[in-house]
Design an enzyme around this catalytic site. Structure first.
Site, short mmCIF file in Angstrom:
data_model
loop_
_atom_site.label_atom_id
_atom_site.label_comp_id
_atom_site.label_asym_id
_atom_site.label_seq_id
_atom_site.Cartn_x
_atom_site.Cartn_y
_atom_site.Cartn_z
N ASN A 60 0.91 -1.19 0.05
CA ASN A 60 0.14 0.08 -0.21
C ASN A 60 0.98 1.31 0.04
O ASN A 60 0.22 2.30 0.32
CB ASN A 60 -1.03 0.11 1.21
CG ASN A 60 -1.77 -1.29 1.30
OD1 ASN A 60 -1.60 -2.07 1.87
ND2 ASN A 60 -2.98 -1.30 0.47
N MET B 145 0.85 6.63 0.50
CA MET B 145 0.43 5.78 1.02
C MET B 145 -0.93 5.61 0.85
O MET B 145 -1.56 6.77 0.73
CB MET B 145 0.63 5.75 2.33
CG MET B 145 0.26 4.39 3.33
SD MET B 145 0.33 4.77 5.14
CE MET B 145 -0.65 6.19 5.49
N CYS B 146 -1.69 4.46 0.50
CA CYS B 146 -3.09 4.57 0.46
C CYS B 146 -3.67 3.69 1.60
O CYS B 146 -3.47 2.56 1.95
CB CYS B 146 -3.46 3.82 -0.82
SG CYS B 146 -4.99 3.30 -1.17
N ILE B 147 -4.55 4.43 2.42
CA ILE B 147 -5.28 3.92 3.40
C ILE B 147 -6.54 4.53 3.50
O ILE B 147 -6.96 5.73 3.49
CB ILE B 147 -4.38 4.22 4.71
CG1 ILE B 147 -4.93 3.60 5.91
CG2 ILE B 147 -4.27 5.81 4.91
CD1 ILE B 147 -4.06 3.77 7.03
N LEU C 248 -1.01 -0.36 -4.12
CA LEU C 248 -0.36 0.54 -5.00
C LEU C 248 0.62 -0.17 -5.74
O LEU C 248 1.21 0.16 -6.85
CB LEU C 248 -0.01 1.74 -4.31
CG LEU C 248 -0.92 2.72 -3.49
CD1 LEU C 248 -0.09 3.51 -2.78
CD2 LEU C 248 -1.58 3.40 -4.81
#
Lengths: 515, 154
Positions: free
Chosen positions: B79, B88-90, B124
């Site tokens: 991620n 960052m993908c959260i 990602l």
């Protein structure tokens, strides 16, 4: 109903001349062989009803902004009464169920709690929404705690100061274009902010935008409603044709703003061609691959250095300008092998280069076929683009005529009709060429081509008369001729469309490609 | 704007009582919008032993818009982009999930948890997500290798 009657109904329609969607006797909707989807029975019957007359016509209704608002209000009222819930909540539930009233009522009867929960209407405390000053309150968003700070909470009780609430809504509505599904600002709380609370909170300019957005969601949520794509037009069209029917019918609708478009794909009127064909054709025309096709058909590569060569006349003895290689244009073989047969290549039976020639020939034929249809399509499109000019010219001519010949306004209207007919017919003709391009030959094609030819001849003849100078136009004989031709054009167009629409509905056209 | 008060409060909260294994401060004392975070690779993850530097940026519209987090130390994780950006993908930081009342403290804890349990469906980096899903031992080995390379003893 009670005092909440006026909820969200500021725009209720003043049109009281309710038109019924009469089913007509001659051509019925069943012509298309699909179960005619009844327009929502609960939708109010307001708006202009277009009667279905010919087999290529479809039933549709035009709704003005007031009608759209009234429809929503009506649905909200119904749910409000049937389920005995507040109107704000009914509105939220309806939006949650994308305005599918039947499903909402059914689901709600089965599991009311679950439905409320998922729509963001958890357990509630009652009382109308209002701003409050609560002693000792600290806003969790901005951390302000000054005395007298106004605060607000929706039914879930998560309370924030009015400034933060406004800021939050502002951002959602203005920047994110949200309206129907704005949640409580509390982390993890999915309760939806109802429109009444919004009315308490937001400034008037934002309220307008909010209600616009709500209406937009309503139209977008409904499968049978679409916005008229004309610039600045605020109307929506209702039409029962579904996506899966688009290979059988070309649902062309006309908005009250006069814009004619296809309900299936929102592009401008493209009868008789079905949507998928239109999509393919437009892509083909936009594609640069056709340029490559031209190069392939009109040029050859030097067999030695691969430079692209276009032969611009002269004999078959080619000398590549780049590498000086000498070869025969016809057979692509070495020129030196030709001996003394200078101007005619008689080596046709030889294997060398015969494959290349086959490919070349094939490509040329398909290109010529495409160009044949494309040129005609483009020609009518070009004329259609001049529509505006023609129309303006017509208006001028009509005024000139009135002064020159003493005709009255009503007496020169025939020019207007002629201009309209030209525009509509050219639009149709244009698409017949895209249609024909994909058509595979069978016994129906000849009929289609005859119809196409008749219409085209009539249109060109009318076009010629139409361009005559004012002095000649004043002649009564020409006037009659133009009127006759106009009605003939319109008739030919109807015949062509009727024929294509019937065959399309019956699935009897065969195509050269699959869609 | 009144956000200063909120930011000051949140900063005081996390600096006085930071989540385990984190040191938090400002990149530049005069600017409360850029936070400097050092996060220990959490126990039970292949990142243990590493020290990861993160930059947390608060937008002008904070708290109405979510903060963003970038890994300044390279990390090999489904991620997080494996580049200088370290984006960052959260879930909590996505526009439609973020609420003005969401707390940075929770964002930091969620970030730590993401290192322990990646979300390969929101990946990602597809290569590490693939391994995480289909070949856990190899994923752990690779993650450890990159942790040693970029995040230990730097």
């Amino acid at each position: 109903m009670d005092s909440e009657d006026d909820f969200m109904s500021g725009l209720s329609s003043e049109e009281d001349n309710v038109l019924q969607d009469e089913s007509d006797d001659e051509g019925s909707a069943d012509d298309f062989g699909f179960d005619e989807p009844e327009p929502d029975p609960d939708v109010s019957q307001k708006g202009t009803v277009q009667k279905k007359k010919r087999s290529f016509d479809i039933n549709f209704k035009v709704y003005h902004p007031g009608d759209i608002q009234a429809q929503q209000d009506e649905l909200i009222n119904e749910v409000n009464m049937i389920l005995d819930i507040r109107k704000e909540d009914a509105a939220i539930l309806l939006r949650h169920f994308r305005w599918n009233k039947e499903r909402l009522i059914e689901d709600y009867m089965d599991r009311p709690k679950k439905v409320l929960e998922s729509a963001g209407l958890g357990p509630s405390t009652s009382g109308p929404p209002k701003l409050e000053v609560i002693p000792g309150f600290t806003c969790d968003i901005c951390c302000e705690d000054e005395a007298g700070l106004e605060s607000f909470a929706i039914k879930c009780g998560h309370r924030y100061c009015v400034n933060c609430y406004r800021q939050y809504l502002n951002q959602k509505i203005k920047e994110e274009g949200e309206a129907a599904r704005i949640q409580c600002p509390q982390d993890g709380c999915n309760r939806i902010i109802d429109s009444r609370s919004l009315d308490v909170l937001v400034t008037s300019d934002l309220q307008q935008r909010y209600h616009d957005l709500l209406t937009r969601t309503y139209v977008e949520d409904k499968e049978y409603l679409k916005w008229c794509p004309a610039p600045d037009c605020e109307n929506a069209i209702e039409c029962g044709v579904r996506r899966k029917d688009l290979d059988k019918v070309v649902p062309t609708v006309t908005c009250d703003c006069k814009h004619r478009f296809c309900f299936g794909c929102i592009l401008a009127d493209h009868q008789p061609a079905p949507c998928d064909l239109v999509k393919k054709w437009l892509k083909k025309c936009a594609d640069d691959s056709e340029t490559a096709n031209w190069i392939a058909a009109n040029t050859k590569e030097c067999p030695k250095c691969n430079s692209t060569i276009e032969k611009n006349g002269g004999c078959n003895h080619m000398t590549c300008r780049k590498c000086k290689h000498e070869f025969c244009w016809m057979c692509m073989g070495l020129w030196s092998e030709h001996g003394t047969s200078w101007y005619n290549c008689n080596r046709f039976e030889e294997k060398s280069g015969s494959d290349a020639r086959d490919a070349q020939a094939k490509s040329r034929v398909s290109l010529e076929r495409y160009l044949h249809y494309y040129n005609r399509y483009a020609n009518h499109e070009q004329s259609a683009k001049l529509d505006k000019d023609i129309y303006q010219k017509t208006e001028k001519k009509m005024i000139q005529l009135q002064t020159a010949s003493g005709m009255s306004w009503i007496e020169v209207q025939y020019l207007n009709s002629a201009s309209q007919a030209l525009q509509t017919c050219r639009q149709t003709l244009k698409w017949t060429y895209a249609f024909a391009f994909y058509l595979a030959r069978n016994n129906l094609t000849a009929m289609f081509e005859d119809n196409q030819k008749d219409l085209e001849l009539a249109v060109e003849a009318l076009s010629e008369m139409f361009e005559k100078p004012v002095t000649e136009l004043a002649d009564t004989k020409l006037k009659v001729e133009i009127m006759d031709k106009t009605s003939y054009c319109n008739k030919r167009r109807v015949i062509l469309l009727q024929d294509t629409a019937d065959n399309l509905a019956n699935g009897v056209w065969s195509w050269s490609i699959s869609f | 704007m009144s956000a200063q008060k909120r930011i000051a409060k949140e900063l005081a909260e996390v600096t006085s009582n930071p989540p385990a294994g984190m040191i938090i401060g400002l990149v530049d004392e005069s600017n409360v919008h850029n936070w400097d975070i050092t996060m220990d690779g959490p126990e039970g993850s292949p990142y243990v032993g590493g020290k990861f530097k993160l930059l947390l940026t608060l937008p002008v519209e904070y708290p109405f818009k979510p903060p963003t987090i970038n890994f300044k130390t390279r990390i090999w994780h489904p991620n997080v982009t494996f580049d200088e950006q370290g984006s960052m993908c959260i879930g909590i930081l996505k526009g439609d999930t973020w609420k003005p009342s969401s707390r940075i403290m929770n964002v930091l804890i969620a970030t730590q948890n993401l290192l322990i349990e990646p979300v390969p469906d929101d990946a990602l980096e597809t290569s590490s997500a693939e391994l995480f899903k289909n070949n856990r031992p190899l994923y752990e080995k690779e993650a450890k290798k990159y942790t040693a390379q970029y995040a230990i003893g730097k």
